[in-house]
Design a protein around this motif. Structure first.
Motif, PDB file in Angstrom:
ATOM      1  N   ALA A   4      -0.050 -12.361 -11.254  1.00  0.00           N
ATOM      2  CA  ALA A   4       0.676 -12.767 -12.452  1.00  0.00           C
ATOM      3  C   ALA A   4       2.182 -12.566 -12.306  1.00  0.00           C
ATOM      4  O   ALA A   4       2.958 -13.092 -13.096  1.00  0.00           O
ATOM      5  CB  ALA A   4       0.157 -11.992 -13.662  1.00  0.00           C
ATOM      6  N   SER A   5       2.598 -11.793 -11.296  1.00  0.00           N
ATOM      7  CA  SER A   5       4.029 -11.542 -11.100  1.00  0.00           C
ATOM      8  C   SER A   5       4.723 -12.671 -10.343  1.00  0.00           C
ATOM      9  O   SER A   5       5.944 -12.665 -10.213  1.00  0.00           O
ATOM     10  CB  SER A   5       4.228 -10.228 -10.333  1.00  0.00           C
ATOM     11  OG  SER A   5       3.783 -10.352  -8.983  1.00  0.00           O
ATOM     12  N   GLY A  35      -1.235 -17.061  -7.883  1.00  0.00           N
ATOM     13  CA  GLY A  35      -1.909 -16.814  -6.622  1.00  0.00           C
ATOM     14  C   GLY A  35      -2.940 -17.844  -6.238  1.00  0.00           C
ATOM     15  O   GLY A  35      -3.705 -17.619  -5.291  1.00  0.00           O
ATOM     16  N   CYS A  36      -2.984 -18.977  -6.928  1.00  0.00           N
ATOM     17  CA  CYS A  36      -3.919 -20.051  -6.596  1.00  0.00           C
ATOM     18  C   CYS A  36      -3.172 -21.380  -6.589  1.00  0.00           C
ATOM     19  O   CYS A  36      -2.262 -21.591  -7.389  1.00  0.00           O
ATOM     20  CB  CYS A  36      -5.065 -20.128  -7.610  1.00  0.00           C
ATOM     21  SG  CYS A  36      -6.068 -18.633  -7.716  1.00  0.00           S
ATOM     22  N   PHE A  37      -3.553 -22.286  -5.698  1.00  0.00           N
ATOM     23  CA  PHE A  37      -2.919 -23.596  -5.708  1.00  0.00           C
ATOM     24  C   PHE A  37      -3.700 -24.545  -6.611  1.00  0.00           C
ATOM     25  O   PHE A  37      -4.904 -24.397  -6.819  1.00  0.00           O
ATOM     26  CB  PHE A  37      -2.776 -24.182  -4.302  1.00  0.00           C
ATOM     27  CG  PHE A  37      -4.041 -24.183  -3.490  1.00  0.00           C
ATOM     28  CD1 PHE A  37      -4.988 -25.174  -3.633  1.00  0.00           C
ATOM     29  CD2 PHE A  37      -4.270 -23.179  -2.570  1.00  0.00           C
ATOM     30  CE1 PHE A  37      -6.141 -25.174  -2.890  1.00  0.00           C
ATOM     31  CE2 PHE A  37      -5.426 -23.162  -1.807  1.00  0.00           C
ATOM     32  CZ  PHE A  37      -6.375 -24.171  -1.976  1.00  0.00           C
ATOM     33  N   SER A 174       3.547  -6.774  -3.741  1.00  0.00           N
ATOM     34  CA  SER A 174       4.169  -7.464  -4.867  1.00  0.00           C
ATOM     35  C   SER A 174       4.869  -8.718  -4.379  1.00  0.00           C
ATOM     36  O   SER A 174       5.175  -8.855  -3.187  1.00  0.00           O
ATOM     37  CB  SER A 174       5.194  -6.557  -5.562  1.00  0.00           C
ATOM     38  OG  SER A 174       6.293  -6.290  -4.686  1.00  0.00           O
ATOM     39  N   TRP A 175       5.140  -9.622  -5.306  1.00  0.00           N
ATOM     40  CA  TRP A 175       5.922 -10.809  -4.971  1.00  0.00           C
ATOM     41  C   TRP A 175       7.294 -10.411  -4.437  1.00  0.00           C
ATOM     42  O   TRP A 175       7.796 -11.000  -3.489  1.00  0.00           O
ATOM     43  CB  TRP A 175       6.077 -11.711  -6.193  1.00  0.00           C
ATOM     44  CG  TRP A 175       7.111 -12.771  -5.972  1.00  0.00           C
ATOM     45  CD1 TRP A 175       8.412 -12.766  -6.372  1.00  0.00           C
ATOM     46  CD2 TRP A 175       6.931 -13.984  -5.218  1.00  0.00           C
ATOM     47  NE1 TRP A 175       9.062 -13.900  -5.925  1.00  0.00           N
ATOM     48  CE2 TRP A 175       8.183 -14.654  -5.228  1.00  0.00           C
ATOM     49  CE3 TRP A 175       5.846 -14.555  -4.561  1.00  0.00           C
ATOM     50  CZ2 TRP A 175       8.360 -15.877  -4.586  1.00  0.00           C
ATOM     51  CZ3 TRP A 175       6.026 -15.777  -3.929  1.00  0.00           C
ATOM     52  CH2 TRP A 175       7.269 -16.431  -3.953  1.00  0.00           C
ATOM     53  N   GLU A 176       7.894  -9.385  -5.029  1.00  0.00           N
ATOM     54  CA  GLU A 176       9.225  -8.952  -4.613  1.00  0.00           C
ATOM     55  C   GLU A 176       9.227  -8.512  -3.153  1.00  0.00           C
ATOM     56  O   GLU A 176      10.155  -8.840  -2.398  1.00  0.00           O
ATOM     57  CB  GLU A 176       9.717  -7.827  -5.513  1.00  0.00           C
ATOM     58  CG  GLU A 176      10.061  -8.248  -6.932  1.00  0.00           C
ATOM     59  CD  GLU A 176       8.838  -8.516  -7.800  1.00  0.00           C
ATOM     60  OE1 GLU A 176       8.989  -9.196  -8.839  1.00  0.00           O
ATOM     61  OE2 GLU A 176       7.719  -8.081  -7.426  1.00  0.00           O
ATOM     62  N   GLU A 177       8.190  -7.786  -2.750  1.00  0.00           N
ATOM     63  CA  GLU A 177       8.108  -7.347  -1.357  1.00  0.00           C
ATOM     64  C   GLU A 177       7.947  -8.543  -0.427  1.00  0.00           C
ATOM     65  O   GLU A 177       8.588  -8.619   0.632  1.00  0.00           O
ATOM     66  CB  GLU A 177       6.936  -6.374  -1.174  1.00  0.00           C
ATOM     67  CG  GLU A 177       6.833  -5.818   0.246  1.00  0.00           C
ATOM     68  CD  GLU A 177       5.593  -4.968   0.458  1.00  0.00           C
ATOM     69  OE1 GLU A 177       5.443  -4.452   1.583  1.00  0.00           O
ATOM     70  OE2 GLU A 177       4.768  -4.838  -0.476  1.00  0.00           O
TER      71      GLU A 177
END
Length: 203
Positions: A4-5, A35-37, A174-177
């Motif tokens: 969700a991030s 996280g899904c296409f 995480s997305w940030e990482e």
């Protein structure tokens, strides 16, 4: 990773006519949400270039000048492509090419950021014998059975890049990482433009 991030994100691939600089002959975008296409929301455009497709480019993506003869010119689809891209993040394999070519065709377009799956793969899979999209598909064991069309066409390659990104996301908390490792420098609105590190090659 907390899916969700993730920001609004599109897997993108383009094909060109083999000219220097290249003209677009195909563009594909595939939304990635939480996280899904989303194949149902994917978009693809074939374009008749102002300069004929070279025989070498045709050998790569199999698109001939006859295939494109009745397709719209770029000016007829540019606004639609620009709307589809919006201000989302994009991801692509060797994304500097997609970024530079799309920016040249859409000067007012600026993505929120650009994740290069090639850059990210070199960190995530340092033991891979090669980091081409074909080699990584085999190395990671990506499932491309639902991919639209054939390899080296934009819809299929966008699908493969999306699958690769989702596989690599499992290695980050995480997305940030993930973004720290995979973001292409100089492609966000607040950053100075990065100097090209290689010639603009697009077939």
């Amino acid at each position: 990773m907390n899916d969700a991030s993730w920001p609004r994100l599109l897997a993108v691939d383009i094909e060109g006519n083999g000219a220097t600089p290249p003209d677009l002959v195909e563009v594909a975008v595939l939304p990635i949400r939480n996280g899904c296409f989303d194949i149902e929301a994917a978009g693809a455009w074939l374009v008749r270039p102002p300069i004929p497709v070279t025989s070498f480019a045709t050998r790569v993506h199999k698109l001939t000048n006859d295939d494109l003869a009745d397709c719209p010119e770029w000016s007829e689809v540019a606004e639609e492509v620009n709307t589809a891209l919006g201000d989302a993040w994009i991801c692509a394999h060797n994304a500097s090419v997609e970024y530079r070519v799309l920016r040249r065709h859409l000067p007012a377009w600026t993505p929120a950021g650009v994740v290069d799956t090639l850059r990210l793969a070199r960190t995530t899979y340092p033991d891979a014998t090669s980091h081409t999209l074909d080699a990584l598909t085999e190395h990671v064991g990506l499932d491309l059975t639902r991919a639209p069309g054939q390899r080296h066409r934009a819809p299929c390659d966008a699908f493969a890049a999306a699958q690769l990104l989702l596989a690599m996301a499992a290695h980050y908390s995480s997305w940030e990482e993930l973004a720290v490792k995979g973001t292409l420098p100089g492609c966000a609105p607040s950053e100075p433009a990065a100097r090209p590190t290689a010639p603009e090659t697009l077939f």
